[in-house]
Design an enzyme around this catalytic site. Structure first.
Site, mmCIF file in Angstrom:
data_model
loop_
_atom_site.group_PDB
_atom_site.id
_atom_site.type_symbol
_atom_site.label_atom_id
_atom_site.label_comp_id
_atom_site.label_asym_id
_atom_site.label_seq_id
_atom_site.Cartn_x
_atom_site.Cartn_y
_atom_site.Cartn_z
ATOM 1 N NE ARG A 1 -4.037 -1.851 2.313
ATOM 2 C CZ ARG A 1 -4.313 -2.291 3.538
ATOM 3 N NH1 ARG A 1 -3.867 -1.650 4.601
ATOM 4 N NH2 ARG A 1 -5.040 -3.365 3.720
ATOM 5 N NE ARG B 1 -7.034 4.408 2.342
ATOM 6 C CZ ARG B 1 -7.735 3.656 3.174
ATOM 7 N NH1 ARG B 1 -8.888 4.097 3.657
ATOM 8 N NH2 ARG B 1 -7.294 2.467 3.549
ATOM 9 N NE ARG C 1 -9.435 6.828 -6.260
ATOM 10 C CZ ARG C 1 -9.807 6.147 -5.192
ATOM 11 N NH1 ARG C 1 -8.920 5.462 -4.495
ATOM 12 N NH2 ARG C 1 -11.067 6.125 -4.810
ATOM 13 C CE1 TYR D 1 -13.244 -8.319 1.469
ATOM 14 C CE2 TYR D 1 -11.411 -9.316 0.292
ATOM 15 C CZ TYR D 1 -11.891 -8.415 1.223
ATOM 16 O OH TYR D 1 -11.021 -7.617 1.920
#
Length: 355
Positions: A38, A42, A51, A162
């Site tokens: 990652r 963010r 984004r 998921y």
């Protein structure tokens, strides 16, 4: 030809002698290579800017945007590898599964898969389904030069969790109910997901990935016996499907200290280690013939620079005798991490391990 192959009579590609690929191949390195799960995300203000207003799945399908986001941490932190910006549910979306990534929640599946009839939702993945991936890899490899690009995919168990739960789950009760209650349906589900995952990785490798990582984020919820019986065959199928390309294959999961040996046995060349197991102990559990990746606790980056350096030094010392070591966090960069802390960490590891 893949980014880390050097066939007889042919010149190696620009990334072949990179510290990252050398470490994956368990060869001597000029310094311990560093990248972060990652790392493109963010924690970076430039990421949030590009984004803004664009849904996650849509952003994964815009090659120029993917290229910019993937390059951002390479420019800022000087990491030794880029990782392709995407999401593990992208191949599922590409074959028509009705799902979305909801902010603050994660992937949500409209029609969970819990019966044999539901398997019809899972058709084969073709390169045409993800042409935007091929395009983005072309743009990225042209920009990255000697810096390797890591491709990735979700492992069959994590994708199944998921699909069966319908979204993120703390206890995986529907997943385990299916795994124990209808083992044949479970095996068929994971086998089909293995084919989809392998096809997705092949697209990335053929487009220029120098290594690939299989994320089994939720498999730490299982015992070793359940992993060996109910998960390992599908993960092994994925690794075997891409073995012929000669690129390093990395396997990572969270809370998988009890599974490290089995995850290596599944076919990985590099086993990712979270922060719960010291690197020297992880090496003992995995056994010889594998490189290891890890394993600073991502939460530690919120502490002082001195605390980060002290813990990092402990990790490097524990990894000193490994056959190959790629420094990484024990999981992904947390969203509120100070980007400067990551830059300092890269510099510290490079300086401390310079040979």
């Amino acid at each position: 030809m893949s980014a880390n192959q050097s066939p007889a009579g042919k010149q190696p590609t620009a990334t072949y002698d990179s510290a990252f690929l050398k470490a994956c191949r368990r060869e001597p390195v000029p310094h311990t290579p560093v990248w972060f799960m990652r790392q493109a995300g963010r924690s970076l203000p430039e990421y949030r800017k590009v984004r803004e207003g664009i849904p996650m799945l849509e952003s994964c399908m815009r090659p120029e945007l993917v290229t910019e986001i993937t390059l951002q941490p390479v420019r800022r932190h000087g990491v030794d590898a880029a990782i392709y910006f995407s999401d593990i549910v992208v191949p599922l979306k590409a074959i028509g599964i009705d799902l979305d990534i909801k902010p603050g929640v994660g992937p949500v599946v409209e029609k969970p898969i819990r019966t044999r009839a539901d398997l019809a939702q899972l058709r084969d993945l073709t390169p045409e389904d993800v042409s935007y991936v091929t395009e983005a890899f072309g743009l990225l490899t042209a920009e990255l030069g000697a810096t390797p690009l890591i491709g990735f995919a979700g492992a069959p168990f994590t994708l199944a969790s998921y699909l069966v739960e319908g979204g993120p789950s703390r206890n995986h009760e529907h997943t385990k109910a299916l795994m124990y209650g209808d083992p044949q349906l479970w095996a068929d589900l994971l086998d089909r997901l293995a084919d989809i995952t392998a096809a997705f990785l092949k697209v990335q490798i053929e487009a220029g990935a120098g290594a690939v990582q299989l994320f089994d984020s939720w498999v730490g919820a299982l015992s070793p016996a359940d992993y060996r019986r109910s998960v390992m065959p599908a993960s092994s199928k994925v690794f075997e499907a891409v073995a012929g390309y000669g690129v390093p294959r990395i396997h990572f999961g969270v809370g998988t200290g009890e599974l490290l040996g089995l995850m290596g046995e599944a076919g990985a060349d590099v086993v990712g280690v979270d922060w719960r197991v010291p690197m020297d102990e992880a090496a003992r559990r995995v056994g010889p013939g594998k490189a290891l990746q890890g394993n600073l606790d991502p939460a530690l980056l919120f502490s002082t620079p001195q605390a980060v350096e002290t813990k990092t030094r402990e990790i490097l010392d524990a990894a000193a005798d490994l056959e190959g070591h790629v420094f990484n966090l024990g999981h992904g960069v947390l969203p509120d991490t100070d980007p400067d802390a990551l830059t300092r960490l890269v510099e510290y590891v490079h300086t401390q391990t310079a040979r």
